[in-house]
Design a protein around this motif. Structure first.
Motif, PDB file in Angstrom:
ATOM      1  N   CYS A  47      90.962 -44.950  50.657  1.00 49.71           N
ATOM      2  CA  CYS A  47      90.752 -45.084  49.904  1.00 49.71           C
ATOM      3  C   CYS A  47      89.635 -46.159  50.071  1.00 49.71           C
ATOM      4  O   CYS A  47      88.894 -46.489  50.916  1.00 49.71           O
ATOM      5  CB  CYS A  47      91.940 -46.802  50.493  1.00 49.71           C
ATOM      6  N   LYS A  48      89.417 -46.753  48.958  1.00 53.49           N
ATOM      7  CA  LYS A  48      87.805 -47.336  49.001  1.00 53.49           C
ATOM      8  C   LYS A  48      87.720 -48.649  47.712  1.00 53.49           C
ATOM      9  O   LYS A  48      86.329 -48.704  47.108  1.00 53.49           O
ATOM     10  CB  LYS A  48      86.650 -46.327  48.357  1.00 53.49           C
ATOM     11  N   PRO A  54      84.884 -47.483  53.051  1.00 48.40           N
ATOM     12  CA  PRO A  54      86.352 -46.412  53.045  1.00 48.40           C
ATOM     13  C   PRO A  54      87.384 -46.679  53.832  1.00 48.40           C
ATOM     14  O   PRO A  54      86.742 -46.875  54.851  1.00 48.40           O
ATOM     15  CB  PRO A  54      86.017 -45.669  52.512  1.00 48.40           C
ATOM     16  N   CYS A  55      88.279 -46.481  53.249  1.00 48.42           N
ATOM     17  CA  CYS A  55      89.390 -46.680  55.002  1.00 48.42           C
ATOM     18  C   CYS A  55      90.393 -45.225  54.541  1.00 48.42           C
ATOM     19  O   CYS A  55      90.841 -44.945  53.990  1.00 48.42           O
ATOM     20  CB  CYS A  55      90.021 -47.982  54.907  1.00 48.42           C
ATOM     21  N   GLY A  68      94.709 -49.504  56.702  1.00 50.84           N
ATOM     22  CA  GLY A  68      93.706 -50.236  56.597  1.00 50.84           C
ATOM     23  C   GLY A  68      92.867 -51.009  56.944  1.00 50.84           C
ATOM     24  O   GLY A  68      93.419 -52.051  57.664  1.00 50.84           O
ATOM     25  N   ILE A  77      98.227 -47.633  49.800  1.00 50.37           N
ATOM     26  CA  ILE A  77      97.480 -46.958  48.939  1.00 50.37           C
ATOM     27  C   ILE A  77      97.194 -45.918  48.550  1.00 50.37           C
ATOM     28  O   ILE A  77      96.749 -45.553  47.425  1.00 50.37           O
ATOM     29  CB  ILE A  77      96.043 -46.246  50.484  1.00 50.37           C
ATOM     30  N   ARG A  80      99.022 -46.989  44.977  1.00 52.63           N
ATOM     31  CA  ARG A  80      97.435 -47.346  44.667  1.00 52.63           C
ATOM     32  C   ARG A  80      96.526 -45.993  43.507  1.00 52.63           C
ATOM     33  O   ARG A  80      96.733 -46.412  42.981  1.00 52.63           O
ATOM     34  CB  ARG A  80      96.447 -48.389  45.373  1.00 52.63           C
ATOM     35  N   ILE A 196      91.761 -55.036  45.521  1.00 46.67           N
ATOM     36  CA  ILE A 196      92.283 -55.724  47.231  1.00 46.67           C
ATOM     37  C   ILE A 196      92.711 -56.768  47.331  1.00 46.67           C
ATOM     38  O   ILE A 196      92.401 -57.690  46.378  1.00 46.67           O
ATOM     39  CB  ILE A 196      90.354 -56.062  48.126  1.00 46.67           C
TER      40      ILE A 196
END
Ligand code: SF4
Ligand code: MSK
Length: 630
Positions: A47-48, A54-55, A68, A77, A80, A196
């Motif tokens: 995820c960014k 990023p995670c 994350g 994530i 999404r 987010i």
């Protein structure tokens, strides 16, 4: 080079070798250089979305980072990321339709763009409740265009075309709260809800995804198909040819590539203009040879019979032949690499759309107000480049195959009329098709669509699946690059009936059609959607009941994810031959491949082995037949 493509494709091997000698780089070189794909991205668990990341979550459940920084789980994530793919895919297809509506709005009796299918325009006007009595056809067209454009941003209400769906679908979508509203709004909704700190509930994110996909299938793409038919004419059956063997030794070769038909249509006319043809002859060529690729190729193929140079993965190979004077591109599915590659040859790489300016390309902006003039300018540039062709660098493969194309719903229904006893039954319906399916002469129908992907041997998955279907009396409809793979393999010829089972072969012989019907570009998947819907309505059932399946055996684009999602939401099972980036969430993967069936009556099935995927499609068709009691 030990790439899969070389094992299957007779054309690719020699041209890739030639590229090496010419010092040109191809996707196969870059594929090798890539070594392996990113494992986190592959599973959808990177995820960014915000800059705390990023995670990257651990792919192993219970070990390593499971959330994350903000606490988002793999389920959130993955959902999404999937939603954003669909939003991008819906945007691309729908923006294509928006361009066409603007073109419709500027049609005039003495302009470059005119109305070719008045009946279709009047039918759409009726659907849009536009007054037609005693009005000029162009006034009607302009009002229809304005209403169509409102489908993108209207503040209230839902997509008008959802009324074209079965009653069952309409009721279900209403109950689930997934009726698509304005097309742009559904994209914005996804971008907002996946920001987010917004939605984290996986199923609610998927519901938003469905709305965007439906706003494409029953909105943007469907508008795109209808308007394209209105301006450029509804396709009728015609003959053509496909593969790189369509390039000519002694002619100016121009390749149109991309997706939108506005420019390519004008290039067709420009390249037939006697003065321009004479210019080509004055420059030493025998004439102008226009060929197409990807969905721009499908558009001019369906409407004019312009020959196909090939599929998505052949775009570099076409340049490597050394025989192209120009590659003219509009939007979507165009490798940025074509700019550098063209420099190794004399080919002019010409970008034309402000939406897709390409670094290193010659840019000639297309403006619909001066459409034919610009098209002539582009064709002239190609002609003047003919003298620069280096004959020592030319390698045109011999392979090409004949095909019959142009299967709009009108063409199909018109063909079926040949087997109707008009003393008993009404003409112009899908009854013969429905009867054949119910009687078991045809076991069912399959739509095979989508791209190429270097993760699998090119065209091999398309062709394996199509051949398995027809062998088992499943009639196949194709669009996009899958259709082009079928064309190159000769499966769009009447003679391909010999590969079909007894029932399908008899249908082909009685109606005079090939067993595989080319229905158009990726946007034209809506033709398939409407055909399935008409059969369901005729039988008085909802779509999931029908023995009908869809497959994207080699898909790669975000548009394909949007298409797959609108088909499943419309009750048609979708079979994927490359794995979507969702496997990092066991829950989301299970939702797509099992859970959706309880909600929509259809689901995704994924298998990279085309033989197994084909078997799964056939099994599903037989399961539906058993449930129907037929
Ligand atoms: Fe990481 Fe959450 Fe930001 Fe994504 S939204 S990058 S999971 S902190
Ligand atoms: S062109 S989206 S590679 S089918 Fe429609 Fe082909 Fe896929 Fe592009």
């Amino acid at each position: 080079m030990s790439h899969e493509a070389l094992k299957f494709d007779k054309i690719a091997g020699p041209l890739i070798e030639k590229a090496k000698q010419d010092g040109a780089e191809t996707m196969w070189d870059r594929d090798v250089a890539m070594k392996s794909r990113c494992g986190f991205g592959d599973k959808g668990i990177c995820c960014k979305i915000c800059n705390m990341g990023p995670c990257r979550l651990s792919p192993v459940e219970g070990k390593g980072a499971q959330r994350g920084i903000c606490g988002a789980t793999a389920d959130t994530i993955v959902a999404r990321n999937f939603a954003r793919m669909v939003a991008a895919g819906s945007s691309a297809h729908s923006d294509h339709a928006r361009s066409l509506l603007h073109t419709l709005h500027m049609t005039s009796p003495d302009g470059d763009y005119q109305i070719k299918d008045e009946a279709k325009l009047l039918s759409l006007a009726k659907e849009y409740e536009v007054e037609t009595e005693g009005r000029d056809i162009y006034d009607i067209a302009h009002e229809v265009a304005e209403i169509g454009l409102m489908e993108f941003g209207k503040p209230f209400g839902t997509q008008r075309f959802i009324k074209r769906a079965t009653e069952g679908r309409q009721k279900l979508w209403k109950e689930l709260g997934v009726e698509p509203r304005a097309i742009d709004r559904e994209v914005v909704s996804i971008m907002h809800s996946t920001h987010i700190g917004c939605a984290s509930d996986m199923e609610s994110i998927y519901a938003l995804t469905v709305k965007s996909a439906l706003s494409n299938g029953w909105g943007g793409s469907m508008i795109g198909t209808d308007v394209s038919d209105i301006i450029f004419g509804t396709p009728t059956a015609r003959q053509s040819e496909a593969n790189l063997g369509c390039l000519e030794e002694n002619m100016v070769n121009i390749l149109v590539h991309g997706h939108e038909p506005g420019l390519s249509e004008m290039i067709v006319f420009a390249s037939q203009d006697p003065e321009i043809v004479q210019l080509a002859k004055d420059n030493g060529a025998e004439g102008i040879n226009l060929v197409g690729m990807c969905c721009t190729g499908n558009e001019v193929l369906m409407k004019h019979g312009v020959r196909l140079a090939g599929t998505f993965y052949q775009q570099e190979l076409a340049v490597i032949t050394g025989a192209l004077e120009a590659v003219v591109v509009d939007v979507q599915c165009i490798f940025p690499a074509l700019a550098t590659l063209s420099e190794c040859y004399h080919t002019k790489f010409i970008a034309t759309s402000p939406k897709a300016k390409m670094e290193g390309a010659r840019y000639i902006e297309f403006d619909e107000e001066r459409a034919l003039e610009i098209a002539k300018e582009i064709v002239t540039e190609a002609i003047l480049n003919y003298k620069n062709r280096d004959r020592n660098k030319v390698l045109i493969p011999q392979e090409k195959n004949k095909s019959t194309v142009g299967f709009s719903i009108n063409t199909i229904v018109g063909g079926l009329d040949k087997v109707v006893n008009s003393n008993v039954d009404q003409l112009g319906t899908v009854k013969p098709l429905a009867d054949c399916i119910m009687a078991g002469v045809l076991r069912g129908a399959a739509g095979v669509v989508g791209c190429n992907n270097p993760k699998v041997a090119h065209d091999n998955s398309h062709l394996t699946i199509i051949k398995e279907m027809i062998k088992n009396d499943v009639i196949v409809v194709v669009t996009g690059c899958a259709a082009q793979a079928a064309a190159k393999a000769g499966l769009l010829q009447y003679e391909a009936k010999e590969l079909a089972g007894r029932g399908l072969k008899e249908v082909c012989e009685r109606v005079g059609i090939p067993p595989v019907l080319h229905m158009g570009s990726c946007v034209d998947n809506t033709r398939i959607l409407r055909l399935v819907t008409e059969v369901a309505k005729y039988l008085g059932v909802d779509t999931p009941v029908l023995p009908v399946v869809g497959a994207a055996p080699e898909w790669m684009s975000e548009k394909a994810v949007s298409i797959g999602t609108y088909f499943v939401s419309s009750g048609v099972d979708v079979f994927l031959g490359t794995v979507p980036p969702v496997t990092g969430s066991a829950r989301f993967t299970d939702y797509l491949t099992n859970g959706l069936e309880d909600v929509y009556g259809a689901k995704f099935t994924v298998n990279e082995d085309p033989v197994q995927l084909a078997q799964a499609m056939l099994d599903r068709i037989e399961e539906k037949r058993t449930r129907l009691g037929i």
